[in-house]
Design a protein around this motif. Structure first.
Motif, PDB file in Angstrom:
ATOM      1  N   UNK A   1      -2.453   8.260  -7.499  1.00  9.04           N
ATOM      2  CA  UNK A   1      -3.211   9.503  -7.613  1.00  9.04           C
ATOM      3  C   UNK A   1      -3.521   9.810  -9.072  1.00  9.04           C
ATOM      4  N   UNK A   2      -2.504   9.739  -9.925  1.00 14.54           N
ATOM      5  CA  UNK A   2      -2.689  10.047 -11.341  1.00 14.54           C
ATOM      6  C   UNK A   2      -3.634   9.035 -11.978  1.00 14.54           C
TER       7      UNK A   2
ATOM      8  N   UNK B   1       0.849  -1.197   0.000  1.00 14.56           N
ATOM      9  CA  UNK B   1       0.000   0.000   0.000  1.00 14.56           C
ATOM     10  C   UNK B   1       0.885   1.246   0.000  1.00 14.56           C
ATOM     11  N   UNK B   2       0.758   2.077  -1.037  1.00 12.76           N
ATOM     12  CA  UNK B   2       1.613   3.254  -1.151  1.00 12.76           C
ATOM     13  C   UNK B   2       1.071   4.418  -0.318  1.00 12.76           C
ATOM     14  N   UNK B   3       1.809   5.529  -0.301  1.00 14.13           N
ATOM     15  CA  UNK B   3       1.452   6.688   0.525  1.00 14.13           C
ATOM     16  C   UNK B   3       0.084   7.254   0.134  1.00 14.13           C
ATOM     17  N   UNK B   4      -0.162   7.331  -1.157  1.00 14.99           N
ATOM     18  CA  UNK B   4      -1.445   7.873  -1.623  1.00 14.99           C
ATOM     19  C   UNK B   4      -2.601   7.017  -1.117  1.00 14.99           C
ATOM     20  N   UNK B   5      -2.483   5.716  -1.285  1.00 14.14           N
ATOM     21  CA  UNK B   5      -3.550   4.809  -0.876  1.00 14.14           C
ATOM     22  C   UNK B   5      -3.726   4.792   0.643  1.00 14.14           C
ATOM     23  N   UNK B   6      -2.633   4.913   1.364  1.00 17.46           N
ATOM     24  CA  UNK B   6      -2.679   4.822   2.824  1.00 17.46           C
ATOM     25  C   UNK B   6      -3.214   6.097   3.478  1.00 17.46           C
ATOM     26  N   UNK B   7      -2.798   7.265   2.983  1.00 18.46           N
ATOM     27  CA  UNK B   7      -3.084   8.510   3.696  1.00 18.46           C
ATOM     28  C   UNK B   7      -3.980   9.510   2.962  1.00 18.46           C
TER      29      UNK B   7
END
Length: 213
Positions: free
Chosen positions: A168-169, A1-7
């Protein structure tokens, strides 16, 4: 889970859903009144769907079908119950607007694998079940690449592809593509049904079941 998905994905979903509910409130109220006049009550259609990790929630949509039944008391097919008015709501995805409340509640995301019927859960193979590793979405990768015209196997492969590549993109690309598809009214029906045929399990699943009997 990357930063975008996590936060960031969940706060973004919440903000977009609230803004959409406020801006589209006249359309939502007007649609509710028209449904009441043309189809009667109830205005909303509620159905249990599996969400993240298979947890069941109640999805809310605008009603688009009648409650017509046959002599045995069974509901008629979707083709026969879907009215021209209901078809128009679906073609413009207006029937999905109440689902914004599901996003506010945290049941749904803006983008993710579409939540399907609870009865499909035991029919998935291990790879197909991976679609439940994330929140289901109001729209998704499959919806902008054919929607109901795709086979079930193609849809599930795109769901897993999305699960493995959430960015995000990528999400915003799907959001803009969804808007374009809605305006084109593309992929609403499958080749043989007003909506989509029921998923009875993949052919490979049936072969594996036969081998283990």
């Amino acid at each position: 889970m990357n930063m975008y998905n996590r936060f960031f994905k969940r706060p973004q979903d919440l903000l977009l859903a609230i803004v959409a509910l406020v801006l589209l409130s006249p359309l939502i109220v007007g649609t509710a009144l028209l449904i009441r006049l043309k189809l009667g009550g109830p205005v909303l259609f509620k159905q249990k769907r599996p969400g993240k990790d298979g947890v069941i929630f109640e999805m809310i949509k605008f009603r688009t079908m009648t409650d017509e039944r046959d002599e045995a008391g069974e509901l008629l097919s979707d083709d026969k119950r879907l009215t021209p008015f209901g078809q128009k709501l679906r073609s413009l995805s207006i029937d999905e607007l109440p689902s914004l409340m599901n996003i506010v509640k945290g049941d749904l995301s803006i983008v993710g694998p579409r939540p399907l019927l609870v009865e499909y859960l035991p029919r998935y193979n291990e790879r197909q079940m991976r679609r439940h590793e994330v929140r289901p979405g109001l729209t998704g990768l499959a919806q902008v690449n054919g929607r109901n015209r795709l086979s079930w196997e193609e849809r599930f492969e795109m769901d897993v592809q999305y699960v493995d590549n959430i960015t995000f993109i990528g999400d915003w690309k799907i959001i803009f593509q969804t808007a374009y598809k809605v305006l084109k009214r593309d992929g609403i029906s499958s080749e043989t049904s007003a909506t989509m045929e029921a998923f009875m399990g993949s052919e490979q699943n049936h072969k594996e079941d036969a081998l283990t009997r």
